[in-house]
Design a protein around this motif. Structure first.
Motif, PDB file in Angstrom:
ATOM      1  N   HIS A 311       0.820  -1.220   0.000  1.00  0.00           N
ATOM      2  CA  HIS A 311       0.000   0.000   0.000  1.00  0.00           C
ATOM      3  C   HIS A 311       0.851   1.267   0.000  1.00  0.00           C
ATOM      4  CE1 HIS A 311      -2.888  -3.081   1.212  1.00  0.00           C
ATOM      5  NE2 HIS A 311      -3.829  -2.257   0.799  1.00  0.00           N
ATOM      6  N   ASP A 312       2.124   1.108  -0.360  1.00  0.00           N
ATOM      7  CA  ASP A 312       3.036   2.248  -0.505  1.00  0.00           C
ATOM      8  C   ASP A 312       3.034   3.126   0.745  1.00  0.00           C
ATOM      9  OD1 ASP A 312       4.968   3.584  -1.960  1.00  0.00           O
ATOM     10  OD2 ASP A 312       3.546   5.017  -2.800  1.00  0.00           O
ATOM     11  N   MET A 313       3.037   2.473   1.909  1.00  0.00           N
ATOM     12  CA  MET A 313       3.033   3.213   3.167  1.00  0.00           C
ATOM     13  C   MET A 313       4.440   3.487   3.687  1.00  0.00           C
ATOM     14  SD  MET A 313      -0.069   1.041   4.954  1.00  0.00           S
ATOM     15  CE  MET A 313       0.088   1.850   6.552  1.00  0.00           C
ATOM     16  N   LEU A 314       5.446   2.926   3.026  1.00  0.00           N
ATOM     17  CA  LEU A 314       6.822   3.134   3.452  1.00  0.00           C
ATOM     18  C   LEU A 314       7.312   4.443   2.846  1.00  0.00           C
ATOM     19  CD1 LEU A 314       9.136   1.618   4.997  1.00  0.00           C
ATOM     20  CD2 LEU A 314       9.959   0.913   2.738  1.00  0.00           C
ATOM     21  N   PRO A 315       7.676   5.425   3.668  1.00  0.00           N
ATOM     22  CA  PRO A 315       8.154   6.707   3.118  1.00  0.00           C
ATOM     23  C   PRO A 315       9.394   6.494   2.237  1.00  0.00           C
ATOM     24  CG  PRO A 315       7.727   6.881   5.469  1.00  0.00           C
ATOM     25  CD  PRO A 315       7.660   5.430   5.132  1.00  0.00           C
TER      26      PRO A 315
END
Length: 320
Positions: A311-315
Protein backbone atom coordinates in the motif's frame (compact mmCIF):
# COMPACT_ATOMS: atom_id res chain seq x y z
CA UNK A 1 -5.36 -7.15 2.64
CA UNK A 2 -6.44 -10.26 0.71
CA UNK A 3 -3.52 -9.77 -1.67
CA UNK A 4 -1.07 -9.50 1.23
CA UNK A 5 -2.42 -12.63 2.90
CA UNK A 6 -2.36 -14.47 -0.42
CA UNK A 7 1.34 -13.65 -0.66
CA UNK A 8 2.41 -14.15 2.97
CA UNK A 9 0.37 -17.17 4.05
CA UNK A 10 1.71 -19.61 1.42
CA UNK A 11 5.26 -18.86 2.59
CA UNK A 12 4.49 -19.25 6.26
CA UNK A 13 2.02 -22.03 5.46
CA UNK A 14 4.76 -24.17 3.93
CA UNK A 15 7.01 -23.45 6.94
CA UNK A 16 4.30 -24.54 9.36
CA UNK A 17 3.50 -27.59 7.25
CA UNK A 18 7.14 -28.55 7.68
CA UNK A 19 6.89 -27.71 11.39
CA UNK A 20 3.83 -29.95 11.76
CA UNK A 21 5.40 -32.80 9.81
CA UNK A 22 8.57 -32.51 11.86
CA UNK A 23 6.55 -32.77 15.09
CA UNK A 24 4.24 -35.57 13.97
CA UNK A 25 6.33 -37.79 11.70
CA UNK A 26 8.89 -40.03 13.38
CA UNK A 27 11.54 -39.55 10.72
CA UNK A 28 15.12 -39.02 11.92
CA UNK A 29 16.85 -35.75 11.10
CA UNK A 30 19.24 -37.60 8.81
CA UNK A 31 16.31 -37.91 6.40
CA UNK A 32 16.77 -34.22 5.55
CA UNK A 33 20.31 -34.72 4.31
CA UNK A 34 19.65 -35.14 0.59
CA UNK A 35 16.94 -32.50 0.53
CA UNK A 36 19.28 -30.05 2.24
CA UNK A 37 22.01 -30.94 -0.25
CA UNK A 38 19.60 -30.32 -3.14
CA UNK A 39 18.63 -26.92 -1.73
CA UNK A 40 22.13 -25.71 -0.89
CA UNK A 41 24.06 -27.08 -3.86
CA UNK A 42 21.48 -27.03 -6.68
CA UNK A 43 18.17 -25.20 -6.20
CA UNK A 44 19.27 -22.00 -4.44
CA UNK A 45 22.48 -21.64 -6.51
CA UNK A 46 20.35 -21.93 -9.66
CA UNK A 47 18.05 -19.23 -8.30
CA UNK A 48 20.89 -16.84 -7.44
CA UNK A 49 22.67 -17.46 -10.74
CA UNK A 50 19.48 -16.66 -12.63
CA UNK A 51 18.79 -13.55 -10.55
CA UNK A 52 22.24 -12.11 -11.18
CA UNK A 53 22.82 -13.30 -14.75
CA UNK A 54 19.68 -11.55 -16.00
CA UNK A 55 20.68 -8.23 -14.46
CA UNK A 56 22.51 -5.47 -16.36
CA UNK A 57 26.10 -5.58 -15.17
CA UNK A 58 26.23 -1.93 -14.08
CA UNK A 59 23.47 -2.56 -11.54
CA UNK A 60 25.60 -5.21 -9.81
CA UNK A 61 28.29 -2.73 -8.79
CA UNK A 62 26.21 -0.40 -6.61
CA UNK A 63 28.82 0.11 -3.91
CA UNK A 64 26.82 2.60 -1.84
CA UNK A 65 23.90 0.16 -1.52
CA UNK A 66 26.23 -2.71 -0.59
CA UNK A 67 28.03 -0.59 1.99
CA UNK A 68 24.82 0.82 3.51
CA UNK A 69 23.02 -2.52 3.90
CA UNK A 70 26.06 -4.47 5.10
CA UNK A 71 27.01 -1.73 7.56
CA UNK A 72 23.46 -1.75 8.94
CA UNK A 73 23.65 -5.51 9.46
CA UNK A 74 27.01 -5.01 11.21
CA UNK A 75 25.47 -2.38 13.52
CA UNK A 76 22.64 -4.77 14.49
CA UNK A 77 25.21 -7.52 15.02
CA UNK A 78 27.17 -5.23 17.33
CA UNK A 79 24.05 -4.25 19.29
CA UNK A 80 23.10 -7.90 19.68
CA UNK A 81 26.65 -8.81 20.67
CA UNK A 82 26.58 -6.19 23.43
CA UNK A 83 23.23 -7.53 24.67
CA UNK A 84 24.67 -11.03 24.63
CA UNK A 85 27.83 -10.01 26.48
CA UNK A 86 25.73 -8.22 29.11
CA UNK A 87 23.23 -10.99 29.75
CA UNK A 88 25.65 -13.90 29.19
CA UNK A 89 28.13 -12.33 31.65
CA UNK A 90 30.90 -11.65 29.17
CA UNK A 91 30.88 -15.07 27.50
CA UNK A 92 32.10 -14.12 23.99
CA UNK A 93 31.26 -17.39 22.16
CA UNK A 94 27.69 -17.43 23.50
CA UNK A 95 27.30 -13.71 22.81
CA UNK A 96 28.51 -14.26 19.23
CA UNK A 97 25.80 -16.83 18.50
CA UNK A 98 23.25 -14.57 20.21
CA UNK A 99 24.38 -11.76 17.90
CA UNK A 100 23.62 -13.96 14.87
CA UNK A 101 20.07 -14.43 16.16
CA UNK A 102 19.70 -10.66 16.45
CA UNK A 103 21.06 -9.68 13.05
CA UNK A 104 21.21 -12.51 10.47
CA UNK A 105 17.99 -12.50 8.42
CA UNK A 106 16.71 -15.64 6.75
CA UNK A 107 17.90 -14.25 3.41
CA UNK A 108 18.56 -17.65 1.85
CA UNK A 109 15.45 -19.73 2.49
CA UNK A 110 12.84 -16.97 2.66
CA UNK A 111 14.36 -13.89 1.06
CA UNK A 112 14.31 -14.46 -2.72
CA UNK A 113 10.84 -15.97 -3.00
CA UNK A 114 9.26 -13.37 -0.74
CA UNK A 115 10.90 -10.28 -2.23
CA UNK A 116 10.32 -11.35 -5.83
CA UNK A 117 6.74 -12.32 -5.07
CA UNK A 118 5.99 -9.04 -3.31
CA UNK A 119 8.03 -6.57 -5.35
CA UNK A 120 8.59 -8.20 -8.73
CA UNK A 121 11.68 -8.65 -10.87
CA UNK A 122 13.06 -5.26 -9.79
CA UNK A 123 13.89 -6.82 -6.41
CA UNK A 124 16.23 -9.43 -7.87
CA UNK A 125 19.47 -7.42 -7.79
CA UNK A 126 19.16 -5.95 -4.26
CA UNK A 127 18.08 -9.37 -3.00
CA UNK A 128 21.19 -11.02 -4.45
CA UNK A 129 23.52 -8.25 -3.23
CA UNK A 130 22.17 -8.36 0.33
CA UNK A 131 22.38 -12.14 0.43
CA UNK A 132 25.97 -12.28 -0.81
CA UNK A 133 27.45 -9.50 1.29
CA UNK A 134 25.55 -10.27 4.49
CA UNK A 135 26.72 -13.86 4.16
CA UNK A 136 30.30 -12.74 3.60
CA UNK A 137 30.09 -10.63 6.73
CA UNK A 138 28.85 -13.48 8.94
CA UNK A 139 31.17 -16.09 7.39
CA UNK A 140 34.04 -13.77 8.36
CA UNK A 141 33.13 -12.25 11.72
CA UNK A 142 31.83 -15.38 13.46
CA UNK A 143 34.95 -17.59 13.07
CA UNK A 144 37.18 -14.66 14.02
CA UNK A 145 35.22 -13.96 17.24
CA UNK A 146 35.10 -17.66 18.06
CA UNK A 147 38.89 -17.84 17.73
CA UNK A 148 39.23 -14.78 19.96
CA UNK A 149 36.90 -16.37 22.50
CA UNK A 150 38.90 -19.58 22.62
CA UNK A 151 36.15 -21.74 21.10
CA UNK A 152 38.17 -22.34 17.92
CA UNK A 153 41.68 -23.44 18.94
CA UNK A 154 43.24 -23.54 15.49
CA UNK A 155 44.69 -20.04 15.82
CA UNK A 156 43.65 -16.76 14.25
CA UNK A 157 45.82 -17.15 11.12
CA UNK A 158 44.48 -20.63 10.36
CA UNK A 159 40.95 -19.40 11.05
CA UNK A 160 41.33 -16.54 8.55
CA UNK A 161 42.54 -18.97 5.87
CA UNK A 162 39.57 -21.21 6.63
CA UNK A 163 37.24 -18.19 6.30
CA UNK A 164 38.64 -17.36 2.87
CA UNK A 165 38.30 -20.96 1.71
CA UNK A 166 34.70 -21.22 2.90
CA UNK A 167 33.75 -17.92 1.29
CA UNK A 168 35.37 -18.82 -2.04
CA UNK A 169 33.92 -22.35 -2.18
CA UNK A 170 30.41 -21.67 -0.88
CA UNK A 171 27.93 -22.77 -3.60
CA UNK A 172 25.83 -19.61 -3.23
CA UNK A 173 28.87 -17.39 -3.76
CA UNK A 174 30.12 -19.48 -6.69
CA UNK A 175 26.70 -19.25 -8.34
CA UNK A 176 26.58 -15.50 -7.79
CA UNK A 177 30.09 -15.05 -9.20
CA UNK A 178 29.15 -17.06 -12.31
CA UNK A 179 26.02 -14.94 -12.60
CA UNK A 180 28.14 -11.77 -12.52
CA UNK A 181 30.36 -13.17 -15.28
CA UNK A 182 27.30 -14.07 -17.33
CA UNK A 183 25.89 -10.59 -16.87
CA UNK A 184 29.22 -9.00 -17.87
CA UNK A 185 29.56 -11.08 -21.05
CA UNK A 186 25.77 -11.06 -21.67
CA UNK A 187 25.78 -14.85 -21.80
CA UNK A 188 22.43 -16.53 -22.38
CA UNK A 189 22.27 -20.27 -21.54
CA UNK A 190 21.05 -22.65 -24.25
CA UNK A 191 17.34 -23.45 -24.10
CA UNK A 192 17.82 -26.90 -22.53
CA UNK A 193 20.12 -25.57 -19.80
CA UNK A 194 17.85 -22.60 -19.16
CA UNK A 195 14.87 -24.92 -18.73
CA UNK A 196 16.84 -27.04 -16.25
CA UNK A 197 17.74 -23.91 -14.28
CA UNK A 198 14.06 -22.92 -14.31
CA UNK A 199 13.05 -26.27 -12.80
CA UNK A 200 15.68 -25.92 -10.09
CA UNK A 201 14.93 -22.30 -9.16
CA UNK A 202 11.17 -22.98 -9.04
CA UNK A 203 11.85 -25.75 -6.52
CA UNK A 204 14.07 -23.58 -4.34
CA UNK A 205 11.48 -21.67 -2.28
CA UNK A 206 9.02 -24.49 -1.40
CA UNK A 207 11.77 -26.99 -0.62
CA UNK A 208 13.73 -24.49 1.44
CA UNK A 209 10.69 -23.31 3.42
CA UNK A 210 9.51 -26.86 4.15
CA UNK A 211 13.01 -27.87 5.23
CA UNK A 212 13.17 -24.80 7.45
CA UNK A 213 9.94 -25.83 9.18
CA UNK A 214 11.08 -29.42 9.71
CA UNK A 215 14.49 -28.27 10.94
CA UNK A 216 12.95 -25.90 13.48
CA UNK A 217 10.55 -28.63 14.67
CA UNK A 218 13.43 -31.00 15.36
CA UNK A 219 15.36 -28.51 17.48
CA UNK A 220 15.28 -28.73 21.26
CA UNK A 221 13.22 -25.95 22.83
CA UNK A 222 13.64 -25.49 26.54
CA UNK A 223 13.23 -22.42 28.70
CA UNK A 224 13.68 -19.26 26.65
CA UNK A 225 16.94 -17.45 27.35
CA UNK A 226 16.45 -14.03 28.92
CA UNK A 227 18.15 -12.19 26.06
CA UNK A 228 16.08 -13.75 23.23
CA UNK A 229 13.22 -11.17 23.39
CA UNK A 230 15.79 -8.36 23.16
CA UNK A 231 17.53 -10.05 20.24
CA UNK A 232 14.24 -10.52 18.40
CA UNK A 233 13.34 -6.87 18.97
CA UNK A 234 16.62 -5.90 17.30
CA UNK A 235 16.09 -8.38 14.47
CA UNK A 236 12.41 -7.78 13.67
CA UNK A 237 12.00 -4.09 14.54
CA UNK A 238 15.30 -2.21 14.81
CA UNK A 239 16.99 -3.87 11.82
CA UNK A 240 14.35 -2.94 9.18
CA UNK A 241 13.87 0.53 10.70
CA UNK A 242 17.62 1.15 10.62
CA UNK A 243 17.92 -0.08 7.03
CA UNK A 244 15.22 2.36 5.93
CA UNK A 245 16.85 5.21 7.87
CA UNK A 246 20.35 4.62 6.46
CA UNK A 247 19.21 4.18 2.86
CA UNK A 248 17.04 7.28 3.14
CA UNK A 249 19.94 9.31 4.53
CA UNK A 250 22.30 8.13 1.79
CA UNK A 251 19.63 8.75 -0.86
CA UNK A 252 19.59 8.08 -4.59
CA UNK A 253 18.16 4.56 -4.45
CA UNK A 254 15.22 3.23 -6.40
CA UNK A 255 12.19 2.81 -4.08
CA UNK A 256 12.06 -0.89 -5.01
CA UNK A 257 15.64 -1.33 -3.77
CA UNK A 258 14.77 0.37 -0.47
CA UNK A 259 11.62 -1.75 -0.09
CA UNK A 260 13.61 -4.91 -0.84
CA UNK A 261 16.26 -4.08 1.74
CA UNK A 262 13.66 -3.29 4.40
CA UNK A 263 11.73 -6.49 3.68
CA UNK A 264 14.92 -8.58 3.80
CA UNK A 265 15.85 -6.96 7.13
CA UNK A 266 12.42 -7.73 8.58
CA UNK A 267 12.79 -11.49 8.05
CA UNK A 268 13.18 -13.78 11.09
CA UNK A 269 16.57 -15.12 12.26
CA UNK A 270 18.32 -17.44 9.84
CA UNK A 271 18.57 -21.15 10.56
CA UNK A 272 22.33 -20.62 10.28
CA UNK A 273 22.20 -19.34 13.87
CA UNK A 274 21.38 -22.84 15.07
CA UNK A 275 23.79 -24.48 12.62
CA UNK A 276 26.67 -22.33 13.86
CA UNK A 277 25.66 -22.93 17.47
CA UNK A 278 25.90 -26.68 16.85
CA UNK A 279 29.17 -26.26 14.97
CA UNK A 280 30.81 -24.53 17.94
CA UNK A 281 28.76 -26.41 20.57
CA UNK A 282 27.67 -23.22 22.30
CA UNK A 283 24.37 -21.43 22.95
CA UNK A 284 22.45 -24.22 21.19
CA UNK A 285 19.23 -23.84 23.22
CA UNK A 286 19.23 -20.06 22.85
CA UNK A 287 19.75 -20.24 19.09
CA UNK A 288 17.05 -22.88 18.71
CA UNK A 289 14.55 -20.84 20.72
CA UNK A 290 15.46 -17.65 18.88
CA UNK A 291 14.89 -19.19 15.44
CA UNK A 292 11.63 -20.88 16.46
CA UNK A 293 10.08 -17.94 18.32
CA UNK A 294 11.37 -15.45 15.76
CA UNK A 295 9.80 -17.41 12.92
CA UNK A 296 6.44 -17.54 14.71
CA UNK A 297 6.46 -13.84 15.65
CA UNK A 298 7.51 -12.86 12.14
CA UNK A 299 4.19 -14.13 10.79
CA UNK A 300 2.72 -10.92 12.20
CA UNK A 301 5.65 -8.57 11.62
CA UNK A 302 6.46 -9.66 8.07
CA UNK A 303 2.78 -9.65 7.10
CA UNK A 304 2.49 -6.11 8.46
CA UNK A 305 5.56 -5.10 6.47
CA UNK A 306 4.13 -6.64 3.31
CA UNK A 307 0.91 -4.71 3.88
CA UNK A 308 2.86 -1.47 4.26
CA UNK A 309 4.84 -2.14 1.09
CA UNK A 310 1.85 -3.20 -0.97
CA UNK A 311 0.00 0.00 0.00
CA UNK A 312 3.04 2.25 -0.51
CA UNK A 313 3.03 3.21 3.17
CA UNK A 314 6.82 3.13 3.45
CA UNK A 315 8.15 6.71 3.12
CA UNK A 316 10.60 7.13 0.24
CA UNK A 317 12.72 9.58 2.21
CA UNK A 318 13.07 11.27 5.56
CA UNK A 319 11.12 14.35 4.47
CA UNK A 320 8.24 12.48 2.81
Amino acid sequence: MDEVLALALPFFGVIFLGLGCGRLARIPESGLAWLSFFIIYLALPALFFSLVARTPFHELTNGSFILATTATTAVCFTLSLLVGLWLRRGNLPEATIAAIVGSYSNVGYMGPGLTLGALGAGASVPTALIFVFDSLFFFTIVPVLMAMGGRDRRGLGHTLLLVVRRVVTHPFNIATFLGVLSAYFEFHPPAALDKTLEFLRNAAAPCALFTLGVSVALRPMGKMQSEVPWLLAIKLIIHPALVWLVLSLVGGFDPVWIATAVLMASLPPALNAFIMAKQYDTYVAGASGGVLVGTVVSVATVTAMLYALQHDMLPHGLLQ
